[in-house]
Enzyme design. Sequence first.
Site, PDB file in Angstrom:
ATOM      1  N   GLY A  67       0.774  -1.232   0.000  1.00 41.70           N
ATOM      2  CA  GLY A  67       0.000   0.000   0.000  1.00 41.70           C
ATOM      3  C   GLY A  67       0.805   1.281   0.000  1.00 41.70           C
ATOM      4  N   GLY A 102       2.634   2.391  -2.533  1.00 37.18           N
ATOM      5  CA  GLY A 102       2.702   2.980  -3.866  1.00 37.18           C
ATOM      6  C   GLY A 102       3.809   2.419  -4.735  1.00 37.18           C
ATOM      7  CE  LYS A 103       5.244  -3.270  -3.023  1.00 34.23           C
ATOM      8  NZ  LYS A 103       4.187  -2.903  -2.054  1.00 34.23           N
ATOM      9  CB  THR A 104       1.878  -0.870  -8.410  1.00 32.04           C
ATOM     10  OG1 THR A 104       1.996  -2.172  -7.836  1.00 32.04           O
ATOM     11  CG2 THR A 104       1.364  -0.988  -9.834  1.00 32.04           C
ATOM     12  CB  SER A 105       1.839   4.468  -8.145  1.00 29.06           C
ATOM     13  OG  SER A 105       0.517   4.048  -7.875  1.00 29.06           O
ATOM     14  CG  ASP A 130       1.751  -8.547  -5.607  1.00 30.31           C
ATOM     15  OD1 ASP A 130       1.336  -9.614  -5.126  1.00 30.31           O
ATOM     16  OD2 ASP A 130       1.474  -7.438  -5.134  1.00 30.31           O
ATOM     17  CB  THR A 164      -5.515  -0.479  -6.622  1.00 34.13           C
ATOM     18  OG1 THR A 164      -5.272   0.136  -7.900  1.00 34.13           O
ATOM     19  CG2 THR A 164      -4.738  -1.773  -6.541  1.00 34.13           C
TER      20      THR A 164
END
Length: 589
Positions: free
Chosen positions: A23, A25-28, A50, A505
């Site tokens: 949560g 913000g790694k993906t962003s 993931d 998400t």
Amino acid sequence: MFPRYQPGIESLPRHLFFTGKGGVGKTSLACATALRLAEAGRRVLLVSTDPASNLDEVLGVRLGRTPSQVAGSFFALNIQPEEAAATYRERVIGPLRGVLPAPSLRAMEESLSGSCTVEIAAFDEFTSLLTGAENADFEHIVFDTAPTGHTLRLMSLAKAWDQFLSTNTTGGSCLGPLAGLEKQRAAYSAAVDALANPAITSVILVSRPQTASLREANRAADELRALGIENLSLVLNGVFPETETTDPLAKSLVARESLALANARGFLSSLPVSMVALRTSNVVGLENLRYLLSDEIAAPDQTEIAAWQCDKLESATSLIDDLAKNGHGLIMTMGKGGVGKTTVAAAIAVALAQRGCKVHLSTTDPAAHVGHAMPDTLPGLTLGTIDPIQETEAYRAEVLAASGSSLDAAGRDLLEEDLRSPCTEEVAVFRAFAREVAKADHQFVVMDTAPTGHTILLLDASQSYHRELERQSRSNKTSEAIRLLPRLRDPVWTRILLVTTPEATPVHEAAALQDDLRRAGIEPFAWIINQSLQGSGSRDPILRRREAAERRYIDEVTDKFSQRTALLRWQSEEPVGTKKLARLLSADR
């Protein structure tokens, strides 16, 4: 304050890993960095490791196991563990079809049907991305990883399997014959070298300016350095912009962030740190990804926010009252990393204990510790944790005691070698999970689970892990594992609470998790929407826009996904300790 995060196009190595607590913000940030590199003329592959990847939603592209074009020279893929496992099984068994008799082939397929195979197959794909020639034309490979504990496991596997293959003398393991693994030895060794080479690999730790997130980033940095990975940096994501605001909620948010950063001063001074400002909307789509790393924060809309009320929400107190009626049972909080599962689990445990119930609070998350949420004590409430190292050593000792005493020296050596397999840790942790769950026969067990993908693999693994326990131990001490899946499917004995925040998400990942649970015969009890700004009364323009943006996702949960939903409001102080945890559930209306 720290400098703004701006990926240095010329200085970035080929492999970039984004990791951190769920949560944060790694993906962003991984997506925005990959897009920035591609628009600067680089050929870039973005990879999600993931099991609960949300790259598809963020990028707006349907992804598979092979690279798909996102835009221009920007490509992406998802490592899909189950499909990788099927490919791995066929690679091992395929050449033997027509050579070995059918019963032998069935035995091999059975030995390769467990979660150990899923893990090693996904790991094979990971190592091929690091060392294989098929993706050599990409100038950068950006890894959007699972939350910290799963990522550390993935990175440590390179060294663990390389060492296991170097010392194994039997030619066998929990994965069956090692012939398939032997072919990968050079790749595993090369992966170890690549991860430790700062010229080609960099790990970007992502954190929120929050105590728990910074604590986990600090722990991850220590463990990565122990693995020989030294090229580390930190990005603080979602930092509230510097402002002279007089809004009470905004001031409390800034105060919480400042305190967390001050307490982490030693860690922050140990590596390069940069920051990304809090944005007013979800980072979904290429335009919003560009905006994430831009110099500007969009001017907030100053129009009045319309009145809004959701009649389908109920109080958390009423949910706790219903949970308490049985007097015992298993309560599990599930959802995407970073939505507050640990905090919600701790708050539920406190509420039940305050009602006079006997409660045990534990976790399956290798990167979490429930004691951080509740450093004080409460009568009737005990804390537990599943420590992978301790559980693995205890499991090895028990198996050797049960099975090794009847073996000769050569047989005992073979058993000890088998137990050195990296898969043994997964089996031991699963057994500990089943043991913790069994305590709910006579009390409440509140279980804080690992983030979504890891949790689904854990639940899917119950039968295959039981087979592995029997194979190694040959004992009758696995009754908890046998009873686990029926217990999880019993809606009276087990209550699943899906925890989300009012954002795209987390809501959609919780909905996908609910579908997975239903396919496994498990029906969630209720949803909890955490960290909501609804009813805050804030006049800060950024927070007002975020409050307005939440409403569509609250409506989506109550209209489409959940029969019972409670909403927990954002707290001006971090909900740590029994008093603040109790306040979290009582301030939900």
